[in-house]
Design a protein around this motif. Structure first.
Motif, PDB file in Angstrom:
ATOM      1  N   MET A 295       6.681 -21.306  18.192  1.00 57.40           N
ATOM      2  CA  MET A 295       7.613 -22.408  18.455  1.00 57.40           C
ATOM      3  C   MET A 295       7.019 -23.575  18.011  1.00 57.40           C
ATOM      4  O   MET A 295       7.957 -24.370  17.628  1.00 57.40           O
ATOM      5  N   SER A 296       5.783 -23.884  17.787  1.00 57.72           N
ATOM      6  CA  SER A 296       5.273 -25.184  17.650  1.00 57.72           C
ATOM      7  C   SER A 296       5.478 -25.605  16.057  1.00 57.72           C
ATOM      8  O   SER A 296       6.103 -26.503  15.789  1.00 57.72           O
ATOM      9  N   ILE A 297       5.032 -24.332  15.310  1.00 57.61           N
ATOM     10  CA  ILE A 297       5.257 -24.419  13.854  1.00 57.61           C
ATOM     11  C   ILE A 297       6.769 -24.598  13.495  1.00 57.61           C
ATOM     12  O   ILE A 297       7.290 -25.108  12.761  1.00 57.61           O
ATOM     13  N   ALA A 298       7.707 -23.916  14.539  1.00 58.54           N
ATOM     14  CA  ALA A 298       9.099 -24.009  13.935  1.00 58.54           C
ATOM     15  C   ALA A 298       9.698 -25.393  14.592  1.00 58.54           C
ATOM     16  O   ALA A 298      10.743 -25.884  13.951  1.00 58.54           O
ATOM     17  N   ALA A 299       9.152 -26.119  15.532  1.00 53.98           N
ATOM     18  CA  ALA A 299       9.427 -27.612  15.880  1.00 53.98           C
ATOM     19  C   ALA A 299       9.188 -28.320  14.820  1.00 53.98           C
ATOM     20  O   ALA A 299       9.927 -29.462  14.391  1.00 53.98           O
ATOM     21  N   PHE A 300       7.992 -28.195  14.124  1.00 56.33           N
ATOM     22  CA  PHE A 300       7.536 -28.961  13.100  1.00 56.33           C
ATOM     23  C   PHE A 300       8.346 -28.874  11.771  1.00 56.33           C
ATOM     24  O   PHE A 300       8.683 -29.799  11.281  1.00 56.33           O
ATOM     25  N   LEU A 301       8.454 -27.720  11.385  1.00 56.10           N
ATOM     26  CA  LEU A 301       9.365 -27.192  10.354  1.00 56.10           C
ATOM     27  C   LEU A 301      10.795 -27.685  10.545  1.00 56.10           C
ATOM     28  O   LEU A 301      11.372 -28.428   9.402  1.00 56.10           O
ATOM     29  N   GLY A 302      11.558 -27.722  11.638  1.00 58.62           N
ATOM     30  CA  GLY A 302      12.861 -27.975  11.703  1.00 58.62           C
ATOM     31  C   GLY A 302      13.025 -29.638  11.798  1.00 58.62           C
ATOM     32  O   GLY A 302      13.580 -29.892  11.084  1.00 58.62           O
ATOM     33  N   THR A 303      11.875 -30.278  12.264  1.00 57.98           N
ATOM     34  CA  THR A 303      11.991 -31.551  12.128  1.00 57.98           C
ATOM     35  C   THR A 303      11.782 -32.129  10.593  1.00 57.98           C
ATOM     36  O   THR A 303      12.351 -32.918  10.249  1.00 57.98           O
ATOM     37  N   ALA A 304      10.777 -31.539   9.986  1.00 61.20           N
ATOM     38  CA  ALA A 304      10.541 -31.758   8.599  1.00 61.20           C
ATOM     39  C   ALA A 304      11.992 -31.712   7.721  1.00 61.20           C
ATOM     40  O   ALA A 304      12.005 -32.469   6.974  1.00 61.20           O
ATOM     41  N   LEU A 305      12.531 -30.551   7.984  1.00 58.24           N
ATOM     42  CA  LEU A 305      13.927 -30.449   7.177  1.00 58.24           C
ATOM     43  C   LEU A 305      14.805 -31.537   7.632  1.00 58.24           C
ATOM     44  O   LEU A 305      15.410 -32.184   6.639  1.00 58.24           O
ATOM     45  N   VAL A 306      15.002 -31.944   8.795  1.00 57.98           N
ATOM     46  CA  VAL A 306      15.679 -33.374   9.284  1.00 57.98           C
ATOM     47  C   VAL A 306      15.454 -34.460   8.285  1.00 57.98           C
ATOM     48  O   VAL A 306      16.188 -35.023   7.945  1.00 57.98           O
ATOM     49  N   VAL A 307      13.864 -34.612   8.437  1.00 59.75           N
ATOM     50  CA  VAL A 307      13.278 -35.913   7.683  1.00 59.75           C
ATOM     51  C   VAL A 307      13.483 -35.600   6.226  1.00 59.75           C
ATOM     52  O   VAL A 307      14.109 -36.540   5.630  1.00 59.75           O
ATOM     53  N   GLY A 308      13.365 -34.526   5.647  1.00 62.08           N
ATOM     54  CA  GLY A 308      13.283 -34.292   4.290  1.00 62.08           C
ATOM     55  C   GLY A 308      14.952 -34.382   3.879  1.00 62.08           C
ATOM     56  O   GLY A 308      15.231 -34.886   2.906  1.00 62.08           O
ATOM     57  N   GLY A 309      15.948 -33.732   4.671  1.00 61.37           N
ATOM     58  CA  GLY A 309      17.239 -33.907   4.284  1.00 61.37           C
ATOM     59  C   GLY A 309      17.622 -35.646   4.324  1.00 61.37           C
ATOM     60  O   GLY A 309      18.514 -35.970   3.486  1.00 61.37           O
ATOM     61  N   ALA A 310      17.286 -36.359   5.341  1.00 57.29           N
ATOM     62  CA  ALA A 310      17.619 -37.695   5.444  1.00 57.29           C
ATOM     63  C   ALA A 310      17.027 -38.450   4.345  1.00 57.29           C
ATOM     64  O   ALA A 310      17.760 -39.213   3.658  1.00 57.29           O
ATOM     65  N   GLY A 311      15.635 -38.400   3.971  1.00 63.47           N
ATOM     66  CA  GLY A 311      15.199 -38.541   2.908  1.00 63.47           C
ATOM     67  C   GLY A 311      16.138 -38.514   1.324  1.00 63.47           C
ATOM     68  O   GLY A 311      15.962 -39.416   0.564  1.00 63.47           O
ATOM     69  N   ALA A 312      16.342 -37.093   1.306  1.00 62.74           N
ATOM     70  CA  ALA A 312      17.072 -36.809   0.122  1.00 62.74           C
ATOM     71  C   ALA A 312      18.574 -37.121   0.148  1.00 62.74           C
ATOM     72  O   ALA A 312      18.757 -37.816  -1.100  1.00 62.74           O
ATOM     73  N   TRP A 313      19.127 -37.599   1.269  1.00 61.20           N
ATOM     74  CA  TRP A 313      20.409 -38.158   1.226  1.00 61.20           C
ATOM     75  C   TRP A 313      20.300 -39.714   0.735  1.00 61.20           C
ATOM     76  O   TRP A 313      21.139 -40.186   0.123  1.00 61.20           O
ATOM     77  N   HIS A 314      19.063 -40.481   1.052  1.00 61.30           N
ATOM     78  CA  HIS A 314      19.142 -41.657   0.672  1.00 61.30           C
ATOM     79  C   HIS A 314      18.676 -41.772  -0.885  1.00 61.30           C
ATOM     80  O   HIS A 314      19.110 -42.688  -1.570  1.00 61.30           O
ATOM     81  N   LEU A 315      17.941 -40.848  -1.330  1.00 65.10           N
ATOM     82  CA  LEU A 315      17.396 -40.775  -2.468  1.00 65.10           C
ATOM     83  C   LEU A 315      18.669 -40.559  -3.801  1.00 65.10           C
ATOM     84  O   LEU A 315      18.605 -40.820  -4.771  1.00 65.10           O
ATOM     85  N   LEU A 316      19.705 -39.742  -3.226  1.00 65.35           N
ATOM     86  CA  LEU A 316      20.728 -39.507  -3.848  1.00 65.35           C
ATOM     87  C   LEU A 316      21.540 -40.785  -4.109  1.00 65.35           C
ATOM     88  O   LEU A 316      22.253 -40.824  -5.112  1.00 65.35           O
ATOM     89  N   ARG A 317      21.576 -41.791  -3.105  1.00 62.67           N
ATOM     90  CA  ARG A 317      22.171 -43.075  -3.171  1.00 62.67           C
ATOM     91  C   ARG A 317      21.201 -44.152  -4.098  1.00 62.67           C
ATOM     92  O   ARG A 317      21.763 -44.876  -4.416  1.00 62.67           O
ATOM     93  N   ASN A 318      20.006 -43.899  -3.877  1.00 57.29           N
ATOM     94  CA  ASN A 318      18.939 -44.851  -4.314  1.00 57.29           C
ATOM     95  C   ASN A 318      17.597 -44.076  -4.595  1.00 57.29           C
ATOM     96  O   ASN A 318      16.750 -44.163  -3.849  1.00 57.29           O
ATOM     97  N   PRO A 319      17.698 -43.626  -6.001  1.00 60.85           N
ATOM     98  CA  PRO A 319      16.425 -42.829  -6.293  1.00 60.85           C
ATOM     99  C   PRO A 319      14.953 -43.621  -6.376  1.00 60.85           C
ATOM    100  O   PRO A 319      14.060 -43.021  -6.339  1.00 60.85           O
ATOM    101  N   ARG A 320      15.319 -44.776  -6.129  1.00 61.80           N
ATOM    102  CA  ARG A 320      13.901 -45.491  -6.370  1.00 61.80           C
ATOM    103  C   ARG A 320      13.466 -46.097  -5.010  1.00 61.80           C
ATOM    104  O   ARG A 320      12.553 -47.011  -4.723  1.00 61.80           O
ATOM    105  N   HIS A 321      14.258 -45.644  -3.790  1.00 62.73           N
ATOM    106  CA  HIS A 321      13.934 -46.249  -2.580  1.00 62.73           C
ATOM    107  C   HIS A 321      12.452 -45.846  -2.109  1.00 62.73           C
ATOM    108  O   HIS A 321      12.422 -44.310  -1.988  1.00 62.73           O
ATOM    109  N   GLN A 322      11.532 -46.556  -1.708  1.00 61.10           N
ATOM    110  CA  GLN A 322      10.034 -46.282  -1.512  1.00 61.10           C
ATOM    111  C   GLN A 322      10.084 -45.352  -0.258  1.00 61.10           C
ATOM    112  O   GLN A 322       9.386 -44.233  -0.302  1.00 61.10           O
TER     113      GLN A 322
END
Length: 461
Positions: free
Chosen positions: A189-216
Motif C-alpha cells: 500500500m505504501s508503494i502504491a501511494a508513492f506511485l499513484g502520487t508520482a503519476l499525478v505529479v508526472g502528469g502535471a509536469g507533462a501537461w506544463h511541458l506540452l505548453r512550455n517545454p523549457r519550464h524548469q
C-alpha cells in the motif's frame, strides 16, 4: 456467496462508496507529504530555488487533500457505530485501540506540525520548518500503519481469544498488530501511494511541458516522477508477488477468485494464466476463457506444475463474488504493468537525451496521471470483496456484522452521503485541477540556454 437483505447490501454500498473517495485522498496525502519532504531536503542541500518553487506549488494541493480527506474519514467512523455496530461490539476490543493509536500517534503528530508546515515558512528557521515537514510525512505513514494493521487483522486475525459472549478479546498485541498479512500489505500500500502520487505529479509536469517545454520546475517534477516509476514500479511487482503468496496461504478462496480457478488442474498440467474469462458463479465455470497453460503456476507457485486450491473445494456460501474480484485484479495488474513500462521507456529516453522532447511520452504521462489511483481502488476491491462473505475472515460473517438498521435509515443516510460527497469532492476536484493547472513559480533565468542545459544535466544525473 451468501444472500443478503437490501439494508445490508445498501450498507455495504455506502461503506464502499465512502472508502473509495477516502483511500485516494489518504494515499495522495501520504505521497505528497513525503514528496514535499524530499523537495525541502533538496532545497536545503542544493540551495536551488526550483525545489522551493515546487514545494510551495504542491503544498497548496497537499493542504486541500488533507482537509477533504479528513472529512471523508470521519464519516466512516460514524458508519461503524450505526451500520456496523455488531462488528464494533464484537471486535471493538481489538479494532478500537488500533484506531485510537492512529488518532493519538499519527493524527495529532500531523495536526501538531501541519500548521508550521503551511504557515511557518517565513516565521521559523529553515531547519525547524523542515522538521515539521518530516513530522507530517512520518505521521502520514504512522496513520497508514495503524489503519492497515486494523484492516489486516480482519483478514488474518491473530493474537486473540473468543469470550463466552462472542467478543474478540486481545491476548497478544504484537500478534494483533503484526498479523500475518500486515507487513506485506503495508509495503504494498505504501508503494502504491508513492506511485499513484508520482503519476499525478508526472502528469502535471507533462501537461506544463506540452505548453512550455523549457519550464524548469515542470522538468524537475516530470523527471522526479519518472524516476519513481522506473525504480519503484518494479519493486511493486515484487511486493505484489509476496502479498499474493500470503493470500494463497491465508485466504485461498480470494486467490482462487482472483484467478478464476473453479477446478484444480490434473497433476502435471499446472495452473494456467487466464487472460480473459467471464466467470459464471451459478454454474461454477468460466465462459469465453482465454488462458496460457502453466504460466499461472510460475507466479502462483514459482514452478511449472504447481496448483492452488480451486473454488470447487469450498462451500458456495464461502465464495466471494468471483467476477468482480477477477476483473478488478486484471485491471490492477494491467495498469501496474503500464506504469512499469512508462518508467522503463523514460530510462531509454534519458539515455538518448530526449526525455523532455518526446511529446508522445508527455501525452502518455498526462493520460496515465490517474492510473496509479485507479489501480489502487481496483486493488482494494480485490482485497475487500475477495474477503466476502466475512468481515473477520473465517470467524464473523458480513451478514452478522450489520447493525440491523431499518432500510429507510440506511437509504436516507446513503442518499445524504452521496449528495454531500459529490458536492464536496466535486468542488475539491475542481480546485485541485485548477491549482495543478497553474504553472509553478518560474525561476528567473530558466529559459536561458545555459540554465536549460544545467537543468537537464542536474535532473538526469
Amino acid at each position: 456467496m451468501e444472500s443478503s437483505d437490501p439494508a445490508l447490501m445498501l450498507a455495504r454500498f455506502q461503506f464502499a462508496f465512502t472508502i473509495s473517495f477516502h483511500i485516494v485522498l489518504a494515499a495522495l496525502s501520504i505521497g505528497l507529504a513525503n514528496y514535499l519532504m524530499v523537495l525541502e531536503a533538496l532545497w536545503l542541500w542544493r540551495k536551488r530555488q526550483v525545489y522551493m518553487d515546487l514545494y510551495k506549488f504542491w503544498l497548496k494541493v497537499f493542504a486541500l487533500t488533507v482537509a477533504v480527506g479528513t472529512a471523508s474519514g470521519l464519516v466512516m467512523e460514524f458508519e461503524f457505530g450505526t451500520n456496523w455496530s455488531a462488528l464494533a461490539s464484537r471486535a471493538g476490543g481489538v479494532l478500537g485501540p488500533l484506531m485510537f493509536y492512529e488518532v493519538m500517534v499519527a493524527f495529532f503528530l500531523e495536526a501538531g506540525f501541519i500548521g508550521v508546515m503551511l504557515l511557518g515558512m517565513n516565521k521559523v528557521g529553515p531547519r525547524l520548518h523542515f522538521f515539521s515537514t518530516c513530522a507530517v510525512a512520518v505521521g502520514s505513514l504512522f496513520s497508514a500503519f495503524w489503519i492497515l494493521s486494523a484492516n489486516s487483522w480482519m483478514h488474518t486475525p491473530a493474537g486473540f481469544s473468543v469470550a463466552a459472549d462472542g467478543r474478540f478479546v486481545p491476548v497478544d498485541w504484537l500478534q494483533i498488530i503484526f498479523n500475518p498479512s500486515f507487513p506485506y500489505r503495508m509495503v504494498h500500500m505504501s508503494i502504491a501511494a508513492f506511485l499513484g502520487t508520482a503519476l499525478v505529479v508526472g502528469g502535471a509536469g507533462a501537461w506544463h511541458l506540452l505548453r512550455n517545454p523549457r519550464h524548469q520546475a515542470a522538468r524537475v517534477m516530470f523527471s522526479m516522477a519518472l524516476w519513481m516509476a522506473a525504480i519503484v514500479g518494479p519493486l511493486q511487482i515484487v511486493a505484489g508477488d509476496l502479498n499474493g503468496e500470503n493470500t494463497r496461504d491465508h485466504q485461498p478462496q480470494k486467490l482462487a477468485a482472483m484467478e478464476g480457478s473453479w477446478q484444480r488442474p490434473e497433476a502435471g498440467q499446472g495452473e494456467p494464466l487466464r487472460l480473459f474469462a467471464i466467470p459464471d458463479q451459478a454454474h461454477r465455470t468460466n465462459d469465453f476463457e482465454v488462458a496460457i497453460p502453466h504460466l499461472g503456476s510460475l507466479y502462483l507457485r514459482h514452478d511449472w506444475t504447481g496448483t492452488i486450491q480451486s473454488l470447487e473445494e469450498f462451500s458456495p456460501d464461502d465464495i466471494p463474488p468471483v467476477a468482480m474480484v477477477f476483473f478488478a485484479f486484471r485491471v490492477m495488474v494491467g495498469l501496474g504493468l503500464l506504469i512499469v513500462a512508462l518508467g522503463l521507456a523514460s530510462l531509454f529516453l534519458r539515455w538518448r537525451g530526449t526525455l523532455f522532447q518526446s511529446r508522445w511520452l508527455l501525452r502518455t504521462a498526462v493520460v496515465m496521471a490517474p492510473a496509479g489511483f485507479v489501480a489502487m481502488i481496483c486493488g482494494w476491491i480485490v482485497t475487500e470483496v475477495g474477503r466476502q462473505p466475512f468481515t473477520v475472515y473465517g470467524l464473523m460473517r458480513t451478514a452478522h456484522s450489520n447493525g440491523q438498521q431499518p432500510f429507510s435509515f440506511v437509504a436516507g443516510s446513503t442518499l445524504a452521503i452521496v449528495i454531500l460527497y459529490l458536492l464536496v469532492f466535486g468542488l475539491g476536484f475542481f480546485y485541485l485541477m485548477r491549482a495543478i493547472g497553474r504553472l509553478p513559480a518560474h525561476t528567473p533565468g530558466a529559459d536561458e540556454t545555459t540554465a536549460e542545459r544545467r537543468e537537464v544535466r542536474d535532473v538526469d544525473a
